[in-house]
Enzyme design. Structure first.
Site, PDB file in Angstrom:
ATOM      1  N   ASN A  42      -6.962  -2.402  14.643  1.00 37.45           N
ATOM      2  CA  ASN A  42      -8.373  -2.588  14.285  1.00 37.45           C
ATOM      3  C   ASN A  42      -8.597  -3.773  13.341  1.00 37.45           C
ATOM      4  OD1 ASN A  42      -7.426  -1.704  11.830  1.00 37.45           O
ATOM      5  ND2 ASN A  42      -8.721   0.116  11.703  1.00 37.45           N
ATOM      6  N   GLU A  68      -9.520  -1.586   5.609  1.00 37.09           N
ATOM      7  CA  GLU A  68     -10.027  -1.195   6.919  1.00 37.09           C
ATOM      8  C   GLU A  68     -11.362  -1.883   7.220  1.00 37.09           C
ATOM      9  OE1 GLU A  68      -8.067   0.460   8.771  1.00 37.09           O
ATOM     10  OE2 GLU A  68      -7.789   2.540   8.174  1.00 37.09           O
ATOM     11  N   ASP A 112       0.816  -1.224   0.000  1.00 32.98           N
ATOM     12  CA  ASP A 112       0.000   0.000   0.000  1.00 32.98           C
ATOM     13  C   ASP A 112       0.846   1.269   0.000  1.00 32.98           C
ATOM     14  OD1 ASP A 112       0.985  -0.337   2.561  1.00 32.98           O
ATOM     15  OD2 ASP A 112      -0.954  -0.689   3.486  1.00 32.98           O
ATOM     16  N   HIS A 144      -7.007  -4.302  10.408  1.00 32.20           N
ATOM     17  CA  HIS A 144      -6.767  -4.105   8.968  1.00 32.20           C
ATOM     18  C   HIS A 144      -5.536  -4.867   8.497  1.00 32.20           C
ATOM     19  CE1 HIS A 144      -4.209  -0.155   9.553  1.00 32.20           C
ATOM     20  NE2 HIS A 144      -3.466  -1.214   9.654  1.00 32.20           N
TER      21      HIS A 144
END
Ligand code: PGA
Length: 250
Positions: A143, A150, A71, A145
């Site tokens: 979280n 996400e 990414d 991801h």
């Protein structure tokens, strides 16, 4: 999903480097390129340090390796020290002999969404043309991801642009001067792009990751609210933990 618990980050660096070295040599011996999927963040740094060390000791040769990064933030110049281009050069590529033309990192500093879409399609094509990724290294967000996929009602399939959650912006702001400097979107490999890798090594270190690691260790199920849970669908995935996060889960 196989689980491996190791003492500390250094041990993880060695363990993952062993797997990389073995596959790279096997591929190169067969006259094939080795294709390595890479991640940024603090988690993979001990792996990169170990790989650089082995390169300096003439144990690994990266001249027949192709890399694909997960990414990149939208809107940051490659020279910006918070960009993932900069991170990869600074932590790995400047110190090993991977050829520049064999390094692939999503380009997100493009003028508009159409250009980003076009780039994303080309990125997918490049991975396909290279014959797919042999080993994909992943960190994991607090979280859940992976890459910048996400938690959401829906996850993207292939490489594309995504918005970052407030949680991620907050967590990643530790690397920026102020929270407003953190980009709000990124280009990331999609869930299928990641799951298409032959082998996946996902690493979680430190107590901060305990909630998400606990969720994975309890094998509760697969949900878009924890994108990493989709790794249960993969046939060759190792979850590598350090003792800190493992003990915090008990
Ligand atoms: P970290 O980030 O390695 O800096 O904890 C991991 C991630 O957000 O994927």
């Amino acid at each position: 999903m196989e689980v491996k618990v190791l003492k500390n980050k250094e041990e993880i660096g060695k363990f993952v480097s062993n797997i990389i070295e073995e596959k790279l040599k096997e591929k190169n011996l067969n006259n094939e390129y080795f294709k390595l999927g890479l991640a940024t963040g603090s988690t993979p740094i001990p792996i990169y340090q170990e790989l650089v060390k082995r390169y300096n000791e003439n144990k690994i040769d990266f001249s027949k390796t192709i890399t694909f990064n997960l990414d990149e933030y939208v809107g940051l110049e490659e020279t910006n020290d918070q960009s993932y281009h900069y991170f990869m050069n600074d932590n790995l590529f400047n110190y090993i002999n991977v050829k520049k033309e064999n390094i692939n990192i999503p380009l997100a500093n493009l003028d508009n969404d159409d250009e980003i879409k076009k780039f994303a399609l080309e990125y997918e094509e490049k991975i396909k043309k290279a014959g797919g990724i042999d080993i994909q290294i992943l960190g994991i967000g607090e979280n859940g991801h992976i890459g910048f996929n996400e938690p959401d009602n829906m996850l993207i399939i292939n490489t594309g642009k995504v918005n970052l959650t407030e949680d991620t912006i907050k967590v990643n702001s530790r690397f920026f001067e102020k929270i407003d400097d953190v980009p709000k979107s990124a280009v990331t490999m999609g869930m299928k792009t990641i799951l298409d890798a032959d082998k996946i090594i996902i690493i979680a270190t430190g107590e901060k990751k305990k909630e998400v690691v606990k969720f994975l260790l309890e094998k509760k199920g697969i949900t878009t609210s924890v994108p990493a849970s989709f790794l249960f669908l993969h046939k060759d995935c190792i979850l590598v933990l350090d003792e800190d996060v493992k003990n915090a889960c008990n």
